[in-house]
Write a protein that holds these residues in place. Structure first.
Motif, PDB file in Angstrom:
ATOM      1  N   SER A  21      48.963  43.257  38.678  1.00 33.46           N
ATOM      2  CA  SER A  21      49.336  44.469  38.348  1.00 33.46           C
ATOM      3  C   SER A  21      48.576  45.511  39.811  1.00 33.46           C
ATOM      4  CB  SER A  21      48.502  45.409  36.904  1.00 33.46           C
ATOM      5  OG  SER A  21      48.621  46.401  37.617  1.00 33.46           O
ATOM      6  N   PRO A  22      49.148  46.283  40.862  1.00 26.65           N
ATOM      7  CA  PRO A  22      47.900  46.671  41.569  1.00 26.65           C
ATOM      8  C   PRO A  22      47.138  47.879  41.328  1.00 26.65           C
ATOM      9  CG  PRO A  22      50.434  48.423  41.142  1.00 26.65           C
ATOM     10  CD  PRO A  22      50.146  46.607  40.352  1.00 26.65           C
ATOM     11  N   ILE A  23      46.477  47.915  40.290  1.00 24.59           N
ATOM     12  CA  ILE A  23      45.697  48.397  39.858  1.00 24.59           C
ATOM     13  C   ILE A  23      44.514  47.091  40.388  1.00 24.59           C
ATOM     14  CG2 ILE A  23      45.533  47.810  37.493  1.00 24.59           C
ATOM     15  CD1 ILE A  23      44.403  50.881  38.643  1.00 24.59           C
ATOM     16  N   ILE A  24      44.679  46.099  40.086  1.00 29.65           N
ATOM     17  CA  ILE A  24      43.839  45.618  40.156  1.00 29.65           C
ATOM     18  C   ILE A  24      43.291  45.085  41.426  1.00 29.65           C
ATOM     19  CG2 ILE A  24      42.852  43.036  40.046  1.00 29.65           C
ATOM     20  CD1 ILE A  24      43.682  43.818  37.293  1.00 29.65           C
ATOM     21  N   LEU A  25      43.481  45.320  42.745  1.00 26.34           N
ATOM     22  CA  LEU A  25      43.415  45.379  44.261  1.00 26.34           C
ATOM     23  C   LEU A  25      43.031  46.715  44.188  1.00 26.34           C
ATOM     24  CD1 LEU A  25      46.598  44.167  46.039  1.00 26.34           C
ATOM     25  CD2 LEU A  25      44.300  43.420  45.975  1.00 26.34           C
ATOM     26  N   ALA A  73      34.699  36.438  47.820  1.00 28.68           N
ATOM     27  CA  ALA A  73      34.680  36.610  46.485  1.00 28.68           C
ATOM     28  C   ALA A  73      35.889  37.756  46.232  1.00 28.68           C
ATOM     29  CB  ALA A  73      33.942  36.977  45.310  1.00 28.68           C
ATOM     30  N   PRO A  74      36.036  39.078  47.015  1.00 32.97           N
ATOM     31  CA  PRO A  74      36.677  39.744  47.243  1.00 32.97           C
ATOM     32  C   PRO A  74      38.018  39.334  48.142  1.00 32.97           C
ATOM     33  CG  PRO A  74      34.465  40.854  47.037  1.00 32.97           C
ATOM     34  CD  PRO A  74      34.358  39.448  47.169  1.00 32.97           C
ATOM     35  N   LEU A  75      37.304  38.784  49.340  1.00 28.73           N
ATOM     36  CA  LEU A  75      38.470  38.725  49.746  1.00 28.73           C
ATOM     37  C   LEU A  75      39.710  37.349  49.076  1.00 28.73           C
ATOM     38  CD1 LEU A  75      40.106  38.710  53.149  1.00 28.73           C
ATOM     39  CD2 LEU A  75      38.451  36.737  53.631  1.00 28.73           C
ATOM     40  N   PHE A  76      38.869  36.642  48.715  1.00 30.00           N
ATOM     41  CA  PHE A  76      39.634  35.672  47.430  1.00 30.00           C
ATOM     42  C   PHE A  76      40.969  36.473  46.600  1.00 30.00           C
ATOM     43  CE2 PHE A  76      40.451  32.739  44.398  1.00 30.00           C
ATOM     44  CZ  PHE A  76      40.784  31.988  44.643  1.00 30.00           C
ATOM     45  N   VAL A  83      44.728  36.476  46.958  1.00 32.70           N
ATOM     46  CA  VAL A  83      45.878  35.816  45.412  1.00 32.70           C
ATOM     47  C   VAL A  83      46.336  36.478  45.002  1.00 32.70           C
ATOM     48  CG1 VAL A  83      45.268  35.031  43.135  1.00 32.70           C
ATOM     49  CG2 VAL A  83      43.626  33.961  45.254  1.00 32.70           C
ATOM     50  N   TYR A  84      46.000  38.035  44.144  1.00 31.14           N
ATOM     51  CA  TYR A  84      46.270  39.579  43.833  1.00 31.14           C
ATOM     52  C   TYR A  84      47.801  40.143  44.483  1.00 31.14           C
ATOM     53  CZ  TYR A  84      43.947  39.551  40.191  1.00 31.14           C
ATOM     54  OH  TYR A  84      43.122  39.112  38.148  1.00 31.14           O
ATOM     55  N   THR A  85      47.155  40.018  46.478  1.00 32.96           N
ATOM     56  CA  THR A  85      48.916  40.276  46.753  1.00 32.96           C
ATOM     57  C   THR A  85      49.864  39.190  47.160  1.00 32.96           C
ATOM     58  OG1 THR A  85      46.512  41.470  48.661  1.00 32.96           O
ATOM     59  CG2 THR A  85      49.125  40.891  49.253  1.00 32.96           C
TER      60      THR A  85
END
Length: 336
Positions: A304-308, A286-289, A293-295
């Motif tokens: 927003s980069p805050i999610i990463l 899940a984190p890898l997916f 996606v967010y990248t």
């Protein structure tokens, strides 16, 4: 401190000793050899002392933060020779030569004027809450600690008990007397841990307190924090009183406990397999997916980069820590 607390509150709790019988049993099971009235006196005294300490700690932290901010603001308003190193070196001699009470007073007043600590209604509420909550927490932690310590010892005893019984049964089968078996077991604390610590009390009761072996077994069965050990010792007493052979009882119990231990390990392995699958899905796949996606969305300007940041530095570490605590909780004591 404990002696001072006992002198102040000891009589009060001594009169009410009968109300704290469960705490007395917990202290005994935890092998905390402190009278219950002395333990409660320390709890009450520490909780009373912690009330002003908590308020002082909060006000001190607020003062330090306020002073730090005020000093930064104050130093911005000092003359240039306090700000610029080169200017300060050049004019240091002139400044020292022109020192006068008025100059010193002006400098000190500038520093002190910035040191303002304002207490709001919220600060007063926090102080009142701390002065109430901290003493209550300290007192109840004192009350709960023996119970937790007894539970921890019981868990350790249960983990080592099957191996201790396996040590007992061969000696019983060759005719070694039960007391001699337990005496030898009491000397193997580095191998059998808390089981040997418990058996030392049996040896002490027999050799120092003058109890016979069966009464010493009864006392140990009544005070041990492990239900399994208590059941084992009670069974040994009943076997002896009914005319049975302790040798046969020990041998049968060894087989019974190892069957239970095998079942416990099988359940643990099954649970570990399920936890591993959940971990791979929740904290690897899940984190890898989400990172991928967010990248991609970040490159397109839609995220927003805050999610990463939260995924990498919060979700994965905290989730891994929780899984470690879960595995540590369900791991049988003998497998550690």
């Amino acid at each position: 401190m404990a002696e001072i607390a006992f002198r102040i509150f000891g009589k009060y709790y001594a009169k009410r000793r009968h109300k704290y019988e469960s705490l007395r049993r917990d202290l005994l099971a935890a092998r905390i050899f402190v009278p219950v009235e002395k333990w409660l006196s320390s709890a009450l005294f520490t909780s009373i002392v912690s009330s002003p300490i908590s308020a002082i700690a909060y006000l001190s932290i607020k003062l330090i933060l306020s002073v730090s901010g005020s000093l930064l603001e104050t130093f911005r308003n000092l003359p240039d020779y306090f700000q610029e190193w080169q200017y300060r070196i050049t004019h240091l001699q002139d400044y020292l030569g022109n020192l006068s009470p008025s100059v010193i007073s002006q400098t000190i007043s500038m520093l002190v004027s910035g040191l303002k600590v304002e207490l709001t209604i919220l600060d007063l509420l926090i102080v009142v809450t701390l002065m109430t909550a901290v003493p209550l927490s300290v007192y109840y932690l004192y009350r709960l600690y023996p119970k937790f310590k007894a539970w921890e010892r019981g868990r350790k005893i249960d983990g080592k008990l099957p191996y201790a019984i396996a040590y007992i049964s061969p000696m019983a089968s060759v005719g070694v007397t039960p007391y001699e078996i337990f005496k030898r077991l009491s000397k193997l604390e580095d191998i059998y841990g808390e089981v040997s610590v418990e058996v030392k009390r049996l040896v002490r009761d027999v050799e120092l307190m003058g109890y016979d072996f069966l009464n010493a077994l009864r006392n140990l069965a009544a005070t041990t924090p492990s239900k399994n050990l208590s059941t084992f010792l009670t069974g040994a007493v009943i076997t002896s009183l009914t005319g049975g052979e302790m040798r046969d009882y020990f041998i049968n119990k060894a087989g019974e406990y190892f069957r239970e231990l095998r079942k416990k390990y099988e359940d643990f392995i099954s649970s570990l397999a399920v936890i591993t699958e959940i971990y791979l899905v929740a904290l690897v796949a899940a984190p890898l997916f989400l990172i991928i996606v967010y990248t991609t969305m970040l490159m397109m300007g839609g995220a927003s980069p805050i999610i990463l940041f939260l995924i990498v530095y919060c979700m994965i570490p905290i989730g891994s820590l929780l899984f470690m605590l879960l595995i540590d909780t369900i791991t049988p004591e003998g497998a550690r």
